[in-house]
Write an enzyme that holds these catalytic residues in place. Structure first.
Site, PDB file in Angstrom:
ATOM      1  N   GLY A 554       0.866  -1.294   0.046  1.00  0.00           N
ATOM      2  CA  GLY A 554      -0.089   0.065   0.098  1.00  0.00           C
ATOM      3  C   GLY A 554       0.842   1.165  -0.114  1.00  0.00           C
ATOM      4  O   GLY A 554       2.069   1.277  -0.028  1.00  0.00           O
ATOM      5  N   GLY A 557       0.820   8.739   3.189  1.00  0.00           N
ATOM      6  CA  GLY A 557       1.509   9.861   3.117  1.00  0.00           C
ATOM      7  C   GLY A 557       3.008   9.977   3.210  1.00  0.00           C
ATOM      8  O   GLY A 557       3.862  10.844   2.701  1.00  0.00           O
ATOM      9  N   PHE A 558       3.347   8.966   4.115  1.00  0.00           N
ATOM     10  CA  PHE A 558       4.669   8.607   4.391  1.00  0.00           C
ATOM     11  C   PHE A 558       5.432   8.070   3.195  1.00  0.00           C
ATOM     12  O   PHE A 558       6.607   8.588   2.946  1.00  0.00           O
ATOM     13  CB  PHE A 558       4.912   7.813   5.632  1.00  0.00           C
ATOM     14  CG  PHE A 558       6.259   7.726   6.339  1.00  0.00           C
ATOM     15  CD1 PHE A 558       6.864   8.682   7.138  1.00  0.00           C
ATOM     16  CD2 PHE A 558       7.038   6.759   5.753  1.00  0.00           C
ATOM     17  CE1 PHE A 558       8.085   8.462   7.699  1.00  0.00           C
ATOM     18  CE2 PHE A 558       8.349   6.436   6.355  1.00  0.00           C
ATOM     19  CZ  PHE A 558       8.986   7.187   7.323  1.00  0.00           C
ATOM     20  N   LYS A 574       7.508   0.322   5.813  1.00  0.00           N
ATOM     21  CA  LYS A 574       6.999   1.577   5.533  1.00  0.00           C
ATOM     22  C   LYS A 574       8.352   2.453   5.240  1.00  0.00           C
ATOM     23  O   LYS A 574       8.988   3.035   5.920  1.00  0.00           O
ATOM     24  CB  LYS A 574       6.224   2.326   6.595  1.00  0.00           C
ATOM     25  CG  LYS A 574       5.454   3.667   6.052  1.00  0.00           C
ATOM     26  CD  LYS A 574       5.115   4.506   7.167  1.00  0.00           C
ATOM     27  CE  LYS A 574       3.823   4.065   7.784  1.00  0.00           C
ATOM     28  NZ  LYS A 574       3.167   4.853   8.883  1.00  0.00           N
ATOM     29  N   ASP A 671      -4.938  11.279  13.662  1.00  0.00           N
ATOM     30  CA  ASP A 671      -5.547  10.793  12.075  1.00  0.00           C
ATOM     31  C   ASP A 671      -6.232   9.444  12.386  1.00  0.00           C
ATOM     32  O   ASP A 671      -5.794   8.577  11.819  1.00  0.00           O
ATOM     33  CB  ASP A 671      -4.228  10.628  11.519  1.00  0.00           C
ATOM     34  CG  ASP A 671      -4.488  10.580   9.805  1.00  0.00           C
ATOM     35  OD1 ASP A 671      -5.799  11.148   9.616  1.00  0.00           O
ATOM     36  OD2 ASP A 671      -3.515  10.211   8.892  1.00  0.00           O
TER      37      ASP A 671
END
Length: 847
Positions: A554, A557-558, A574, A671
């Site tokens: 996936g 924003g990072f 990530k 968030d």
């Protein structure tokens, strides 16, 4: 002419509204609960006759059902149309935040109104904390009853409890709390229960807020032997008692100027102790040769005197000690002195009885600890309400307490949570039960290492941790003499150091959390280093990864999130994109936060890599994706049932509550959304993505945020406009998540926001038009309504009106209990139908 009249009417309505708004704003410290009022109805609202702002009680109690009266006498206020009744459990309690040591007026009211259509009026007990306050007998008091008491709480939490004493169901209509001024209503001991608030007037109506700043409810009282005198001038009512000026503008004098002014009543209990407060103000213009002077006599004995009332200024005479009535006959008299030319005068008076509350509340630190344990494990026990230890017959299941002296706060000495379905690590809050002697957490699913703090608890002599999933070694502190430790049935737990064999069966990736260098972390960093050497690759070009890290999972924003393995353990990695709008600040924030937080409903950090401008985070892998995918039923994702949605909501809420209350310093996620709620192989929910989170010190309150961050639609509007960030900002976002789970509608559509759409549907009163059609009606209606009300209260535009996450959890548990009951009932019916079919199929046919 018609238009001008309409204009004048609108101006008058606006003026009246502004008056009520001012009244509501002045009610600092007031708590006014319309019990049973659903939050989706107008809450708070202004009660017209008094200007008092009433709101729903749902944020203050975790149990009970809402009811509506079917029969109500004319003239009763709006708040008596609804009530809360308690068919389940013996003790059900409201929890109110108060200032320890401050005097409060506490008011409760009870009106049956045949809400259940059974015409069976209940009798039950009312408790103030651990002590019996009164027995409420609505069989005798058919028009309802009210109880007012002046009380000083001994802790910062006040509990008003309704206790079933027979076969009928307790209920409550209103609950009100008013902080009182200092220096008033001082007693030798005990609290003061109201008998009378009277002002002397032949035809006066009730006087309460805002004429009375403390919202005492004064009733007019007058005898035929008296004469009324009045004034239109202002009367100075400034002293510690501040009776309303409207009550002081009238007074009574005996018609026979030589006779005493007498007030008498019968006491049901001859030993009853009374406190009397008399209010005097001279409201007549006296000539130079006129004098008004009198003595106060209580049951034939001089009580105070002589009294000469001040002109247009209040004088209050109060009891210095409690008084009793001989033979149960009470007599209060004002007798004119020999030198007085005028009869005695009385404007208003108050009478209270002394009520003793002998049982001390459980030690505050023990109460806080056991409530933290309850929240950590998501326990839902109806019995766990009110004081944990007292009274003994109502103490919480699984607890034992000291009970040697009623005047000493009890301490918790034993905690038994065996076979309670506990998950996750051993709760840190247990160490705050400093007098604990026996701890039983056996036969659960507890994981993680054995904490050393258990061995440092001096009073603890027996610990039963058998039948769990604990790992690691037993700390030396837990091997001390005199401590009985039971740990059998924990296959990954070693009795002594070193413990290499069990740990090699399944490698535990905790290098960052425990700050211990290990081969696992070195391997993770090495793999990430190889990944990050591919500096110029993009997702479109195909990132060349080692074989074990080649599946894209996936993008956020990072940056991109990859699925891989480290030494056979599946992980999610990530990797910061070079084009990311976030960067080192968010990377550091997420690492700093996840190094300090450990909760079963938060995604765990396995490790991280920081090489100049190449940043990566390594998490545990959750194979079932995010919640949003399952709500949409996209791809191979299934549309989840209503029961599973509630369970997932509760688990996400538990993770948030831990951030808000369990961390030091506390944290705001900022968030919360359905894509940040991930699901493991067992569909357990875990909150993810902490890059925008903020840490606050406990008690600091909302903080100014220079840059407002979050996702449109989920973003708290109050935070967006003011920049003031607090835990209630997460509550708003969670409300959006809950609405999304209920409706399966997008939070923001082309036409409206989800709250506007739901509000429109709510006005039509049809739950089926709001619920996700994929559920095909498979849900308990009460559960659905309650979840919807909770979501809308979380989404209140004003943060002060939103519940805490602790209250949210309580509400979701109640919703889940209703839904589980429906499912079990349906399963029983299906089983019965199957048996009937089987029995029918083997019945011999006719020959």
């Amino acid at each position: 002419m018609e238009r001008s009249c309409v204009g004048i009417l609108l101006v008058l309505i606006a003026a009246l509204a502004s008056i009520h708004i001012v009244h509501a704003q002045d009610q600092e410290g007031f708590i006014s609960l319309d019990c049973g009022l659903p939050t989706y109805e107008l809450s708070p609202y202004i009660e017209i006759s008094s200007g008092v702002s009433f709101s729903s009680d749902e944020k203050f109690i975790q149990s009970g059902n809402s009811g509506r009266t079917l029969e109500m006498p004319k003239g009763y206020s709006k708040q008596y149309k609804t009530l809360r009744y308690f068919p389940n459990g013996t003790r059900n309690c409201y929890n109110l935040s108060v200032d320890k040591g401050r005097k409060y007026l506490i008011r409760t009211s009870f009106f049956y109104g045949n809400y259940d259509g059974l015409d069976i009026k209940p009798i039950f007990d009312l408790y103030l904390g651990p002590n019996l306050w009164a027995t409420i007998d609505l069989e005798t008091l058919v028009d309802g009853t009210r109880r007012d008491i002046l009380h000083i709480p001994t802790s910062n939490s006040l509990q008003i409890c309704l206790v079933k004493s027979g076969t009928t169901t307790p209920l409550i209509s209103t609950l009100e709390l008013r902080p009182m001024g200092n220096g008033s209503y001082i007693t030798e001991s005990g609290s003061l229960e109201l008998q009378y608030w009277y002002y002397l007037n032949k035809t006066g109506s009730r006087i309460r807020y805002s004429s009375d700043v403390y919202d005492r409810i004064w009733v007019s009282f007058f005898e035929k032997e008296w004469t009324q005198i009045s004034t239109s001038l202002e009367v100075d009512n400034s002293n510690n008692y501040v009776p309303p000026e409207d009550a002081l503008k009238n007074a009574a004098t005996p018609t026979n100027a030589s006779a005493p002014l007498t007030i008498a009543w019968i006491s049901e209990n001859a030993n009853e102790q009374y406190y009397l407060y008399s209010h005097f103000a001279e409201i007549q213009e006296l000539h130079t040769n006129e004098t008004r002077e009198f003595n106060i006599v209580w049951n034939g004995k001089l009580y105070y005197g002589p009294v000469i009332p001040d002109k247009l200024k209040l004088t209050t005479i109060q009891s210095r000690s409690a008084e009793t009535c001989k033979g149960g006959k009470c007599s209060f008299q004002l007798i004119r002195t020999n030198r007085s030319t005028l009869p005695p005068l009385l404007n208003a008076f108050e009478v209270y009885t002394v009520i003793q509350f002998p049982l001390s509340e459980t030690d505050e630190s023990d109460v806080a600890a056991v409530k933290d344990i309850e929240a950590t494990y998501g326990l839902s026990r109806l019995n766990w309400q009110g004081d944990p230890c007292v009274p003994q017959q109502l103490s919480w299941d699984g607890l034992n307490c000291t009970s040697t002296d009623v005047s000493i706060p009890p301490r918790i000495t034993s905690l038994n949570l065996s076979s309670c379905g506990l998950n996750g690590p051993i709760a840190v809050s247990i160490q705050n039960l400093t007098q604990l002697e026996n701890l039983d957490l056996s036969n659960n699913n507890l994981t993680g290492w054995l904490p050393e703090f258990l061995g440092n608890m001096e009073s603890l002599s027996v610990i039963n941790l058998s039948g769990n999933q604990l790992n690691g070694t037993i700390p030396k502190a837990l091997q001390r003499e005199g401590l009985k430790l039971f740990v059998e049935g924990n296959p990954r737990l070693c009795v002594s150091d070193p413990c290499t064999k069990p740990l090699h069966k399944k490698k535990v990736l905790v290098p960052i959390v425990s700050s211990v260098a290990s081969a696992v972390f070195v391997t993770a960093v090495l793999v990430l280093f190889l990944v990050l050497r591919k500096r110029h690759s993009t997702a479109e070009e195909g990132l060349h990864l080692p074989p074990r890290m080649a599946m894209v999972n996936g993008k956020g924003g990072f940056g991109f999130v990859y699925h891989g393995t480290v030494n056979g353990l599946e992980v999610a990695v990530k990797v910061l994109s070079q084009l990311s709008t976030q960067g080192y600040k968010q990377f550091k924030a997420e690492v700093d936060l996840l190094l300090r937080v450990h909760h079963k409903n938060l995604v765990s950090l396995v490790g991280y890599c920081y090489e100049v401008d190449h940043l990566a985070l390594v998490y545990e892998f959750l194979p079932n994706g995010n919640l949003k995918q399952h709500l949409a039923g996209k791809g191979d994702r299934s549309a989840i049932t209503w029961g599973n949605r509630l369970r997932i909501a509760m688990e996400a809420a538990l993770g948030l509550e831990y951030l808000h209350t369990g961390c030091t310093p506390t944290m705001v996620h900022r968030d919360v959304k359905t894509t940040n709620i991930l699901l493991d192989e067992h569909f357990r929910a875990k909150l993810a993505d902490f890059g925008l989170s903020k840490s606050f010190q406990v008690g600091e309150g909302p903080h100014e945020s220079t840059v407002v961050a979050g996702t449109p639609g989920y973003l708290d509007p109050e935070y967006y406009h003011s920049g003031r960030l607090g835990e209630k900002s997460d509550v708003y976002s969670f409300g959006m998540v809950l609405l999304e789970m209920i409706t399966n509608q997008r939070v923001i559509s082309e036409k409206s926001h989800i709250t506007e759409w739901v509000a429109y549907k709510l006005n039509r009163g049809d739950i089926s038009g709001i619920m996700d059609p994929n559920l095909c009606g498979g849900y308990d209606t009460n559960s659905a309504w309650r979840a919807l009300e909770l979501a809308m209260s979380c989404a209140d535009p004003h943060s002060a009106n939103r519940p805490t996450m602790s209250h949210v959890i309580i509400e979701i548990k109640e919703c889940l209990a209703c839904e589980n009951s429906r499912v079990l009932k349906n399963q029983d019916l299906e089983t019965q139908e199957t048996i009937m079919r089987l029995e029918t199929s083997v019945v011999p046919g006719a020959r």
